[in-house]
Write a protein that holds these residues in place. Structure first.
Motif, PDB file in Angstrom:
ATOM      1  N   ASP A   1       6.589   4.040   6.262  1.00 49.19           N
ATOM      2  CA  ASP A   1       7.662   3.159   6.746  1.00 49.19           C
ATOM      3  C   ASP A   1       9.014   3.456   6.121  1.00 49.19           C
ATOM      4  O   ASP A   1      10.039   3.033   6.658  1.00 49.19           O
ATOM      5  N   LEU A   2       9.034   4.186   4.986  1.00 48.28           N
ATOM      6  CA  LEU A   2      10.334   4.452   4.355  1.00 48.28           C
ATOM      7  C   LEU A   2      10.465   5.889   3.865  1.00 48.28           C
ATOM      8  O   LEU A   2      11.423   6.576   4.227  1.00 48.28           O
ATOM      9  N   GLU A   3       9.508   6.350   3.057  1.00 49.79           N
ATOM     10  CA  GLU A   3       9.713   7.617   2.362  1.00 49.79           C
ATOM     11  C   GLU A   3       9.867   8.801   3.315  1.00 49.79           C
ATOM     12  O   GLU A   3      10.815   9.591   3.192  1.00 49.79           O
ATOM     13  N   LYS A   4       8.959   8.954   4.263  1.00 52.10           N
ATOM     14  CA  LYS A   4       9.038  10.101   5.173  1.00 52.10           C
ATOM     15  C   LYS A   4      10.330  10.106   5.984  1.00 52.10           C
ATOM     16  O   LYS A   4      11.014  11.132   6.053  1.00 52.10           O
TER      17      LYS A   4
ATOM     18  N   GLY B   1       0.830  -1.202   0.000  1.00 52.63           N
ATOM     19  CA  GLY B   1       0.000   0.000   0.000  1.00 52.63           C
ATOM     20  C   GLY B   1       0.865   1.252   0.000  1.00 52.63           C
ATOM     21  O   GLY B   1       1.895   1.291   0.687  1.00 52.63           O
ATOM     22  N   PRO B   2       0.484   2.281  -0.778  1.00 54.14           N
ATOM     23  CA  PRO B   2       1.275   3.521  -0.826  1.00 54.14           C
ATOM     24  C   PRO B   2       1.536   4.115   0.548  1.00 54.14           C
ATOM     25  O   PRO B   2       2.599   4.665   0.816  1.00 54.14           O
ATOM     26  N   SER B   3       0.570   4.016   1.424  1.00 57.67           N
ATOM     27  CA  SER B   3       0.750   4.591   2.759  1.00 57.67           C
ATOM     28  C   SER B   3       1.835   3.859   3.535  1.00 57.67           C
ATOM     29  O   SER B   3       2.561   4.467   4.337  1.00 57.67           O
ATOM     30  N   VAL B   4       1.968   2.540   3.312  1.00 55.95           N
ATOM     31  CA  VAL B   4       3.022   1.767   3.983  1.00 55.95           C
ATOM     32  C   VAL B   4       4.391   2.235   3.512  1.00 55.95           C
ATOM     33  O   VAL B   4       5.295   2.492   4.314  1.00 55.95           O
ATOM     34  N   TYR B   5       4.540   2.379   2.204  1.00 54.29           N
ATOM     35  CA  TYR B   5       5.812   2.866   1.652  1.00 54.29           C
ATOM     36  C   TYR B   5       6.133   4.262   2.182  1.00 54.29           C
ATOM     37  O   TYR B   5       7.268   4.548   2.581  1.00 54.29           O
ATOM     38  N   GLN B   6       5.128   5.114   2.193  1.00 55.82           N
ATOM     39  CA  GLN B   6       5.356   6.499   2.619  1.00 55.82           C
ATOM     40  C   GLN B   6       5.701   6.588   4.105  1.00 55.82           C
ATOM     41  O   GLN B   6       6.660   7.275   4.481  1.00 55.82           O
TER      42      GLN B   6
END
Length: 730
Positions: free
Chosen positions: A189-192, A182-187
């Motif tokens: 857990d990693l991106e932010k 899910g995009p929110s998981v990537y954002q």
């Protein structure tokens, strides 16, 4: 073809233990699939078991059993992943993720009937999505994996930033897994966290690097970092992360240090401009382009530098001594910055406009600019520059036209250009008539027909003069014999820069010939009046000196009158020459100076010897004169640029010539508008005349008053700031 599943016509009794027994078979199969032992299973039989459970109302048992079994299996996987150390952590995570996906695919095929009927009917999560969610909640978001995964990924990115080689394929698989969760998981857990850590990293890096590097090296490093982050995104991060990470690099490496970079001592923008650092300037432009107000800061700094250096150039006393060097410097400066804007600043129109505005500013600070540009043209268009090809002259003309466009007082340039053109035409020193015509055409295109009408008339006069001389010699050639040959150019007074009343006493033989031509011409053209302009003529004299050497001297008419006196006298004083020729004093001194004081051209000898001409000097023929050339050109010693009194006189004539132009502009405007307020009259007149000269508000006011006195306009009786046009009755 569409199929419909109908319920049984009669009640079917199912053994209560059937569902439990069937689920145990399916549970065992699911565990076998996760343990890589699916080859021993019959998928057709397993599908039938699942089908029957759903069909006989045990769909809920099947679904809940699947959830609990997968949770149990994923928890076992989680322990295996947690047990992995060092670099094997990510490898184990990716391996288990691949296993989980393969298992989900097989399970999805076995439970296909449930996935298509029971799950939609009961609004439960589909099997594939269920498996993804369970992986997220039980593995990725487990207390021992979530933080460890983030730290591992950030450490690998940091290592790559500091030069280490990492397994990009493994990183790509990991980030792809996070995106699938899910995009929110990537954002989250990693991106932010990645963006936050990157901001700190580049903030510290920029501070350290700028302290120990010059502007050029810093920009190279900033560009390298930017390209590295873009490449990092393409290799193993999500594409949507590119804008976010590049914004971080742009802010920390560029935006936060723009002022310091621009004004960095010995390496900033000014130094780059001075040293023609095209590559560094181009890099600065491309990097500053990425941040808000970046280009405007470069443009403002460039504009300030150009104005300052331009002001120094046009006020440099050394440059002002030599008009040719002055204009050459202007052309070099223009070429330099045009190349910079073209090659380094991507031919940016805003930079071009800023440069043009700056150039126009400083070139008009020097009131001599119109005169010097005309003198530069005069030098280039003289016949003496034989080595210059016609194509090269065309390039020179185009370059000069670019300078001409910057001039505010174009009418002043016209005055000087007409004066210099007259000298070239009358002395026969133009290179190519085509070049002269080409320049006039360029001026006409730029400023209109009115600007060049008198210049074109000058060429017409030269042609009609040739026809007049042919007619004169056809009529009187036989009676003139072998005497002096006279060539007359008949000039229209209003088209040429001539001064009335300036003449001198010609030698008797030439005076008689001149009168004969006057009689011939006035006989052909009734009602015209001829006034000799001896200050504008030239002559070729044959001279024999004491050593018997014969030369042909090319001199001005004034110089000829002086030299012819020595046919009847060995020595003459300045006062005697003055009295005999009646040449104006200033011109006489310059002529004598060129004849007696210029090395290699000194056909006269002066006593006492000095460079200046005094009234008690005496002159005689220089019997020892020699020259390698048989044809000797003796130019009058004269300053290329006008003296201060001459400049004032020229400016007064120009200002007088402007008055009728201002009048005409006012009348045109008022005739069309009928009624107009003072402010708009000033604005409209300025706009109409800006192609010829920059109008002064005071001059416009004077002409408004003059037009009111002459009853072309009147003031409104109630509002003194309002003008009304008066229709004049012829």
């Amino acid at each position: 073809m569409n199929f419909r599943i109908d319920p049984f016509k009669h009640e079917v009794v199912v053994n209560p233990k059937y569902a439990d027994k069937t689920w145990k078979i399916l549970e065992h199969a699911i565990r076998e699939i996760y343990n890589h032992k699916s080859s021993r299973l019959s998928f057709q039989q397993l599908y039938r078991y699942a089908y029957n459970m759903v069909l006989h109302g045990s769909g809920e048992k099947l679904y809940s059993g699947l959830v609990s079994t997968m949770k149990s299996l994923l928890q076992e996987m989680c322990k295996c992943i947690e047990a992995a150390y060092g670099g094997s952590f990510l490898e184990e995570l990716n391996t288990k993720w691949i296993d989980h996906n393969k298992a989900l695919q097989i399970i999805g095929e076995i439970l296909l009937y449930m996935d298509r009927t029971f799950i939609p009917r009961t609004h439960k999560t589909p099997i594939r999505e269920l498996g993804i969610n369970l992986w997220r909640d039980n593995v990725i978001h487990s207390s021992n994996i979530q933080t460890r995964l983030l730290n591992t990924l950030l450490e690998l990115i940091l290592g790559e930033r500091t030069g280490e080689v990492i397994n990009r394929g493994l990183m790509r698989n990991t980030t792809k897994m996070l995106m699938e969760l899910g995009p929110s998981v990537y954002q989250e857990d990693l991106e932010k966290p990645f963006i936050e850590v990157s901001s700190d990293f580049y903030g510290l890096k920029s501070q350290e690097f700028i302290e120990r590097s010059n502007c050029g090296d810093y920009l190279k490093e900033a560009e390298r970092c930017l390209n590295e982050e873009i490449a990092r995104v393409s290799h193993y991060l999500d594409a949507q992360s590119e804008a976010k990470i590049t914004n971080v690099v742009e802010k920390e490496m560029i935006a936060n240090h723009m002022l310091r970079l621009l004004h960095m001592e010995n390496s900033g923008l000014v130094k780059m401009l001075l040293d023609d650092k095209f590559e560094d300037l181009g890099r600065m432009y491309s990097l500053f382009y990425r941040v808000p107000n970046g280009l405007s800061m470069i443009r403002d700094a460039m504009t300030s530098h150009i104005r300052n250096t331009g002001e120094q150039l046009v006020t440099d006393p050394e440059k002002l001594k030599n008009p040719l060097e002055f204009v050459d410097s202007l052309l070099q400066k223009r070429d330099k910055y045009e190349k910079i804007i073209s090659f380094a600043f991507n031919n940016d129109k805003t930079f071009q406009n800023a440069f043009n505005s700056s150039f126009k500013y400083f070139i008009n600070l020097n009131p001599c600019s119109p005169e010097y540009i005309s003198l530069f043209l005069d030098e280039k268009l003289r016949k003496g520059l034989k080595q210059v090809k016609e194509d090269d002259i065309e390039i020179v003309l185009d370059n000069v036209m670019r300078l001409f466009r910057y001039l505010q007082e174009k009418d002043l340039f016209e005055k000087y250009y007409k004066k210099h053109l007259a000298k070239r035409l009358l002395s026969g020193k133009t290179i190519f008539d085509d070049a002269e015509s080409s320049l006039i055409l360029k001026l006409k295109t730029e400023c209109g027909c009115q600007f060049t009408s008198k210049l074109e008339s000058m060429f017409t006069d030269m042609k009609t003069s040739q026809d007049a001389m042919q007619g004169f010699y056809a009529a009187h050639g036989a009676e003139l014999g072998n005497g002096p040959m006279l060539v007359v150019q008949v000039l229209t007074a209003c088209s040429w820069s001539t001064k009335s009343g300036i003449t001198c006493n010609l030698p008797p033989e030439l005076s008689a010939l001149s009168e004969k031509f006057r009689s011939y011409y006035l006989g052909k053209h009734k009602g015209r009046r001829l006034s000799w302009q001896t200050n504008m003529g030239t002559a070729d004299l044959k001279a024999i000196f004491g050593n018997g050497q014969k030369y042909q001297l090319n001199v001005s008419t004034y110089q000829m009158c002086i030299l012819m006196l020595f046919n009847n006298a060995d020595c003459l004083s300045y006062k005697e020459i003055d009295q005999a020729t009646e040449i104006p004093s200033s011109d006489l001194k310059r002529c004598l100076q060129s004849l007696a004081c210029v090395k290699g051209k000194n056909v006269l000898r002066k006593e006492p010897t000095s460079k200046n001409i005094e009234e008690d000097d005496a002159f005689s023929v220089n019997d020892k004169f020699t020259s390698k050339l048989r044809k000797v050109k003796i130019r009058t010693v004269v300053a290329q640029k006008e003296s201060e009194p001459e400049k004032q006189e020229t400016r007064q004539r120009v200002e007088e010539a402007r008055k009728p132009q201002i009048d005409a502009a006012i009348v045109r405007i008022m005739k069309s508008r009928k009624v107009l307020d003072h402010k708009n009259v000033i604005a409209e007149v300025t706009k109409q005349l800006q192609s010829r000269f920059l109008t002064n508000t005071g001059d416009i006011k004077k002409q408004l008053e003059s037009l009111i006195e002459r009853e072309f306009l009147e003031r409104d009786t109630t509002d003194s700031q309002l003008y009304r046009y008066l229709n004049t009755i012829p």
